[in-house]
Design a protein around this motif. Structure first.
Motif, PDB file in Angstrom:
ATOM      1  N   MET A 196       0.846  -1.119   0.047  1.00 37.75           N
ATOM      2  CA  MET A 196      -0.448   0.050  -0.126  1.00 37.75           C
ATOM      3  C   MET A 196       0.364   1.250   0.205  1.00 37.75           C
ATOM      4  O   MET A 196       1.461   1.320   0.614  1.00 37.75           O
ATOM      5  CB  MET A 196      -0.592   0.276   0.964  1.00 37.75           C
ATOM      6  N   TRP A 197       0.864   1.898  -0.950  1.00 33.65           N
ATOM      7  CA  TRP A 197       1.281   3.302  -0.593  1.00 33.65           C
ATOM      8  C   TRP A 197      -0.190   4.557  -0.693  1.00 33.65           C
ATOM      9  O   TRP A 197      -0.481   4.686  -0.874  1.00 33.65           O
ATOM     10  CB  TRP A 197       1.907   4.177  -2.195  1.00 33.65           C
ATOM     11  N   ILE A 198       0.444   5.043   0.805  1.00 30.15           N
ATOM     12  CA  ILE A 198       0.219   6.645   0.945  1.00 30.15           C
ATOM     13  C   ILE A 198       0.972   7.678   1.184  1.00 30.15           C
ATOM     14  O   ILE A 198       1.980   7.777   2.171  1.00 30.15           O
ATOM     15  CB  ILE A 198      -0.696   6.173   2.612  1.00 30.15           C
ATOM     16  N   ASP A 199       0.653   8.859   0.482  1.00 24.55           N
ATOM     17  CA  ASP A 199       1.730   9.794   0.080  1.00 24.55           C
ATOM     18  C   ASP A 199       2.041  10.261   1.801  1.00 24.55           C
ATOM     19  O   ASP A 199       2.946  10.848   1.683  1.00 24.55           O
ATOM     20  CB  ASP A 199       0.799  10.984  -0.168  1.00 24.55           C
ATOM     21  N   THR A 200       1.589  10.499   2.745  1.00 24.50           N
ATOM     22  CA  THR A 200       1.804  11.320   4.143  1.00 24.50           C
ATOM     23  C   THR A 200       2.665  10.362   4.737  1.00 24.50           C
ATOM     24  O   THR A 200       3.296  11.086   5.485  1.00 24.50           O
ATOM     25  CB  THR A 200       0.262  10.890   4.890  1.00 24.50           C
ATOM     26  N   CYS A 201       2.714   8.959   4.200  1.00 22.68           N
ATOM     27  CA  CYS A 201       3.787   8.843   5.403  1.00 22.68           C
ATOM     28  C   CYS A 201       4.758   7.506   4.219  1.00 22.68           C
ATOM     29  O   CYS A 201       5.704   6.961   4.476  1.00 22.68           O
ATOM     30  CB  CYS A 201       3.014   7.680   6.261  1.00 22.68           C
ATOM     31  N   CYS A 202       4.611   8.055   3.616  1.00 18.99           N
ATOM     32  CA  CYS A 202       5.245   6.886   2.437  1.00 18.99           C
ATOM     33  C   CYS A 202       6.778   7.763   1.995  1.00 18.99           C
ATOM     34  O   CYS A 202       7.537   7.528   0.835  1.00 18.99           O
ATOM     35  CB  CYS A 202       4.697   5.922   1.083  1.00 18.99           C
ATOM     36  N   ILE A 203       6.367   9.094   2.488  1.00 14.77           N
ATOM     37  CA  ILE A 203       7.385  10.340   1.013  1.00 14.77           C
ATOM     38  C   ILE A 203       8.238  11.470   2.243  1.00 14.77           C
ATOM     39  O   ILE A 203       7.836  11.036   3.432  1.00 14.77           O
ATOM     40  CB  ILE A 203       6.365  10.688   0.620  1.00 14.77           C
ATOM     41  N   ASP A 204       9.654  10.372   2.245  1.00 16.24           N
ATOM     42  CA  ASP A 204      10.439  11.165   3.692  1.00 16.24           C
ATOM     43  C   ASP A 204      10.292  13.024   2.928  1.00 16.24           C
ATOM     44  O   ASP A 204      11.479  13.492   1.894  1.00 16.24           O
ATOM     45  CB  ASP A 204      11.398  10.882   3.563  1.00 16.24           C
TER      46      ASP A 204
END
Length: 444
Positions: A76-84
């Motif tokens: 699962m990809w979620i923008d809030t927690c998968c991008i540093d």
């Protein structure tokens, strides 16, 4: 690319091709409150897994992962927690790759936190997306980033605040079209949305907002298939950069100029313009997507010819705005007609006549005129008519009586920017001039 394991909630990094082959889900949602970030997730994996981390944001992550897991998807990809986001390089790469990530996902899960599914309302009614607090559609439809999240995925499912299933994008295409102004064919995949012209795509963004002003431009780069380096802090300059990029990418699409201001003084709200700019005056490039609000029905012709160059310069756009100045009457004293005039009338009346023709030509060169664009609107009978805008010369070299075209040195402004004209006439290209362009710079 970094994704969540839908069972363990742990992050895993890898190449997108690997995750695409295995199949991954991706979340489309509206940010609300303190979302779980990349740094927080590393500390709270156990809390997510055991349920001891209690918040609506944590429940959203768990709900998304569970929904994907129940459909046999492990990632699962979620923008809030998968991008540093502490890494500017990673954030830039993510912005430029995000459309591709949504497009290649096996499933896009759209979570509407402000909607409660009413079983009595059919999916053919726009009320199915009604907010809990009022009768407006979910705020998800009015955010900038969610536009590409609607267009890119091949398969999308909608869920309400309690994770009640609502339907797929394909099933609800007609309903979504009425809310967004996007043709249902583009949402079902029967036609690819890339067939829409620049103005039509901009119209889809016209009534949306973003938290950061620059994201109005950055959230559209995937829709237009271009790349930009994010420069947060540049304000409205980001949208100008996007349009400059489109000028060099979509060479035949002049609908980029087919916008109009919502009201005559809109320009004063968008730039600290210096110089002699009146309300309703601007350049060829719009200040914001809002100015394309009424452009959803503008079209271009696939494979059209007649390329005309528009090139950005420090002053504005170098454009093919020079045109013929002679009318039939003004030709009377030119060439052989001038010789006959001298022969039968005499030199003094001929000189007066020549000066009069020169006066008329120079007067004509300074008049406002309609500039016809290579894009179209259909009238009530379905016939296509060219869209046209209005230009006013501000600086024009004097013209001799033998000159039939506007002079090489011709500078214009766009005027009456709250209007669009239509013309049933051919596209012409008589020579280049400059259309001045206000520069928003870095001011917000």
């Amino acid at each position: 690319m970094r994704l969540l394991d839908t069972t363990s909630f742990e992050l895993c990094s890898g190449e997108q091709d690997r995750f695409r082959q295995e199949g991954y889900a991706i979340l489309s949602h509206r940010w609300v409150g303190s979302e779980i970030t990349f740094d927080q997730l590393k500390k709270d994996v156990t809390g997510l897994k055991t349920g001891t981390l209690n918040s609506s944001q944590a429940d959203k992550v768990r709900g998304a992962c569970e929904t994907a897991r129940n459909q046999g998807i492990s990632w699962m990809w979620i923008d809030t927690c998968c991008i540093d986001k502490s890494s500017a390089t990673e954030e830039s790469e993510s912005i430029n790759s995000m459309f591709k990530w949504y497009r290649d996902a096996r499933l896009c899960i759209t979570y509407l936190a402000d909607v409660k599914r009413d079983a009595e309302v059919p999916i053919t009614s726009t009320k199915i997306f009604k907010r809990i607090s009022n009768d407006e559609p979910s705020d998800w439809f009015f955010r900038g980033w969610t536009l590409q999240e609607l267009l890119a995925p091949q398969y999308m499912q909608f869920f309400d605040k309690d994770w009640t299933y609502m339907g797929t994008k394909q099933e609800m295409a007609d309903t979504l079209a009425r809310i967004t102004g996007i043709k249902a064919q583009y949402l079902t995949g029967a036609e690819h949305f890339s067939e829409a012209c620049i103005a039509a795509k901009m119209s889809w963004m016209a009534h949306r907002t973003t938290t950061r002003e620059e994201d109005m431009a950055y959230s559209m780069i995937g829709i237009f298939g271009v790349s930009m380096t994010p420069q947060y802090g540049e304000g409205r300059r980001a949208f100008m950069r996007l349009q400059e990029q489109l000028l060099t990418t979509y060479l035949f699409d002049e609908s980029i100029f087919a916008w109009k201001m919502p009201e005559p003084n809109s320009g004063a709200k968008h730039s600290n313009r210096q110089g002699d700019w009146a309300p309703g005056e601007w350049g060829l490039l719009a200040s914001c997507p809002e100015w394309f609000g009424g452009c959803g029905n503008i079209e271009t012709i696939a494979g059209q010819t007649g390329f005309r160059a528009f090139v950005m310069t420090p002053e504005g756009l170098r454009a093919p705005i020079r045109r013929h100045l002679y009318s039939g009457k003004l030709r009377a004293l030119n060439g052989g007609f001038g010789f006959l005039w001298i022969t039968f009338v005499g030199s003094i009346p001929a000189l007066v006549g020549f000066q009069y023709v020169k006066y008329l030509i120079n007067k004509k060169a300074k008049e406002d005129f309609s500039f016809v664009l290579n894009c179209y609107r259909r009238d009530t009978s379905g016939q296509k008519a060219n869209v046209a805008i209005y230009l006013r010369p501000t600086t024009v070299d004097k013209v001799g009586y033998r000159k039939k075209d506007a002079p090489p040195h011709m500078i214009c402004k766009r005027i009456r920017c709250d209007e669009l004209d239509t013309k049933l006439k051919p596209i012409t290209n008589f020579g280049e001039g400059i259309v001045l362009q206000p520069r928003p710079g870095f001011a917000s």
